[in-house]
Design a protein around this motif. Structure first.
Motif, PDB file in Angstrom:
ATOM      1  N   VAL A 128       0.961  -1.061   0.179  1.00 20.69           N
ATOM      2  CA  VAL A 128      -0.042   0.045  -0.171  1.00 20.69           C
ATOM      3  C   VAL A 128       0.727   0.917   0.442  1.00 20.69           C
ATOM      4  O   VAL A 128       2.202   1.570   0.338  1.00 20.69           O
ATOM      5  N   SER A 157      -3.332  -5.461  -2.664  1.00 16.78           N
ATOM      6  CA  SER A 157      -3.417  -4.008  -2.573  1.00 16.78           C
ATOM      7  C   SER A 157      -4.374  -3.925  -2.520  1.00 16.78           C
ATOM      8  O   SER A 157      -5.913  -4.317  -2.862  1.00 16.78           O
ATOM      9  N   GLY A 158      -5.235  -1.976  -2.882  1.00 16.15           N
ATOM     10  CA  GLY A 158      -6.172  -1.676  -2.607  1.00 16.15           C
ATOM     11  C   GLY A 158      -6.837  -0.788  -4.305  1.00 16.15           C
ATOM     12  O   GLY A 158      -8.537  -0.274  -4.238  1.00 16.15           O
ATOM     13  N   ASP A 164      -0.890   1.679  -5.267  1.00 13.76           N
ATOM     14  CA  ASP A 164      -1.839   0.810  -5.469  1.00 13.76           C
ATOM     15  C   ASP A 164      -2.208   0.309  -6.572  1.00 13.76           C
ATOM     16  O   ASP A 164      -1.182  -0.803  -7.057  1.00 13.76           O
ATOM     17  N   PRO A 227     -11.409   3.353   3.819  1.00 11.71           N
ATOM     18  CA  PRO A 227     -10.824   2.921   4.907  1.00 11.71           C
ATOM     19  C   PRO A 227     -10.867   1.046   5.997  1.00 11.71           C
ATOM     20  O   PRO A 227     -10.387   0.801   6.186  1.00 11.71           O
ATOM     21  N   ARG A 229     -11.894  -1.541   4.278  1.00 16.32           N
ATOM     22  CA  ARG A 229     -11.851  -1.954   3.818  1.00 16.32           C
ATOM     23  C   ARG A 229      -9.887  -2.853   3.340  1.00 16.32           C
ATOM     24  O   ARG A 229     -10.236  -3.724   3.427  1.00 16.32           O
ATOM     25  N   ASN A 230      -9.649  -1.793   4.235  1.00 16.33           N
ATOM     26  CA  ASN A 230      -7.955  -1.479   4.426  1.00 16.33           C
ATOM     27  C   ASN A 230      -7.728  -2.921   5.426  1.00 16.33           C
ATOM     28  O   ASN A 230      -6.679  -3.704   5.686  1.00 16.33           O
ATOM     29  N   ARG A 231      -9.025  -3.313   6.571  1.00 16.41           N
ATOM     30  CA  ARG A 231      -8.477  -4.487   7.280  1.00 16.41           C
ATOM     31  C   ARG A 231      -8.793  -5.569   6.866  1.00 16.41           C
ATOM     32  O   ARG A 231      -7.654  -6.871   7.113  1.00 16.41           O
ATOM     33  N   ILE A 233      -7.621  -6.441   3.345  1.00 16.44           N
ATOM     34  CA  ILE A 233      -6.056  -5.953   2.737  1.00 16.44           C
ATOM     35  C   ILE A 233      -4.683  -6.243   3.761  1.00 16.44           C
ATOM     36  O   ILE A 233      -4.085  -7.422   3.648  1.00 16.44           O
ATOM     37  N   THR A 240       2.374  -6.566   5.544  1.00 10.68           N
ATOM     38  CA  THR A 240       1.641  -5.286   4.670  1.00 10.68           C
ATOM     39  C   THR A 240       3.487  -4.371   4.667  1.00 10.68           C
ATOM     40  O   THR A 240       4.178  -4.138   5.520  1.00 10.68           O
ATOM     41  N   SER A 251      -2.782   4.687   3.873  1.00 13.33           N
ATOM     42  CA  SER A 251      -1.871   3.808   4.305  1.00 13.33           C
ATOM     43  C   SER A 251      -1.768   2.786   5.687  1.00 13.33           C
ATOM     44  O   SER A 251      -0.952   2.293   5.772  1.00 13.33           O
ATOM     45  N   THR A 254      -4.092   0.662   6.894  1.00 11.45           N
ATOM     46  CA  THR A 254      -3.432  -0.293   7.084  1.00 11.45           C
ATOM     47  C   THR A 254      -2.609  -0.914   7.755  1.00 11.45           C
ATOM     48  O   THR A 254      -2.345  -2.143   8.270  1.00 11.45           O
TER      49      THR A 254
END
Length: 376
Positions: A128, A157-158, A164, A227, A229-231, A233, A240, A251, A254
């Protein structure tokens, strides 16, 4: 999945006031969603609040339309082997690493190559970083991701702009015959692509890897979803790597989530003059492992060894160009400053800088600045 079973899961996910925590509590108490909705309000209130119990007694607005839309989406076919799947919290294919986190999603929508699934991410790395990276940051992301891919390590990644996107591109360049080359975790429904300029990239990821979302079809790009959805990833991966990030970058969210989930956190240092490096420097102060090569990550995670990112500088560069690269350093610099450092005239410098720019070793930045982007 049968229509009635899917309807139950969608209804649970749409019920107002029922988040992932409440949903897991209800599932633990009553089994599958059908068992939850068969309960009386009094029984529901044994494990949920009065307001939640009342909400569970009513069918959410839009459920029928979403059910039809989801069934139609799941039955869609693709000539390139791209399949559409839906995993529930109790599905055998649900990734164990995500189940171990504090807030696993109730549902996971998957779009991707039929030969891949999320259980193949036991050896994977999240990458990220900034949506507005420097040229060096972009090159680092792409080169590291390519090297991870060549070592058989999927990159998660996102799909955002910047780091990303570069990470997904690098992983795709390496390919992934046995594991997904890359996995994109997005903050919209899988019938949408955001940002729109990554539409072609999303199609390539779906063909060589997976796109994942916890959000129902039709979900637009809402700020609060990214934010969250970062959990996912962080939770899908062993560690990470933050490539480049400002102090207020998403980032860092994350990275924090990865640390809270017991995952490793890595950061690539950068110029002390670049705001896009300060987030990485702060992570390193807090205990993240400083990364200079892919080997640093492979060693820490005890992955099998893999190739190092190559230096973009060609071995047959002219001596004067190699000398100019040394004088450039890795911080942005003006033409006047280079003239003072090298003793060369502006016309000579411009010609050499153009050669290096065409070779991919130098980037021309706004404000008349130049920056070396070679890794070696």
């Amino acid at each position: 999945m049968e229509r009635d079973e899917l309807a139950g899961w969608l209804r649970l996910s749409l019920t107002p006031g029922i988040g992932n925590v409440a949903a897991r509590t209800l599932l633990a108490a009553f089994g599958l969603p059908a068992g939850i909705f068969a309960q009386s309000q009094a029984a529901l209130q044994q494990v949920a609040s009065s307001a939640q119990a009342q909400a569970l007694q009513r069918e959410p607005a839009g459920l029928a339309a979403l059910l039809d839309r989801t069934l139609e989406w799941l039955q869609g076919t693709d000539a390139h082997g791209v399949t559409r799947r839906l995993l529930t919290l109790g599905d055998p294919g649900y990734p164990a690493a995500l189940l171990e986190t504090t807030d696993p999603p109730l549902l996971l929508y998957l779009l991707g190559a039929s030969r891949f699934d999320l259980t193949q991410l036991d050896r994977s790395i999240a990458m990220v970083g900034s949506r507005n990276p420097t040229s060096q940051g972009t090159e680092n992301a792409r080169a590291f991701a390519r090297a991870f891919g060549e070592a058989g390590i999927p990159v998660v990644s996102g799909l955002a702009l910047g780091v990303d996107g570069a990470a997904h591109e690098g992983a795709l360049e390496a390919g992934g015959p046995e594991r997904p080359a890359t996995v994109a975790v997005v903050g919209t429904g899988l019938d949408r692509v955001y940002p729109a300029r990554h539409r072609e990239l999303a199609h390539r990821i779906a063909a060589q890897g997976l796109i994942v979302s916890e959000y129902p079809l039709g979900t637009p790009p809402l700020n609060q979803n990214f934010p969250k959805r970062n959990r996912i990833i962080a939770g899908l991966t062993r560690g990470t790597l933050v490539v480049e990030a400002a102090l207020r970058s998403g980032s860092l969210i994350t990275a924090r989530l990865a640390a809270e989930q017991g995952r490793e956190v890595f950061a690539i240092p950068g110029s002390i003059h670049s705001p896009q490096s300060r987030g990485c420097h702060e992570l390193i102060r807090q205990g993240a492992k400083l990364v200079e090569s892919v080997g640093d990550v492979l060693e820490e995670l005890r992955f099998d060894g893999g190739p190092m990112p190559p230096s973009p500088a060609a071995a047959d560069d002219a001596p004067e160009e190699l000398g100019l690269l040394r004088e450039l350093g890795f911080d942005p610099v003006s033409l006047d400053a280079l003239c003072a450092r090298t003793g060369l005239g502006p016309a000579t410098l411009q010609a050499q800088l153009l050669e290096l720019e065409l070779a991919g070793s130098v980037a021309r930045l706004p404000g008349g600045l130049f920056q070396r982007i070679a890794l070696g």
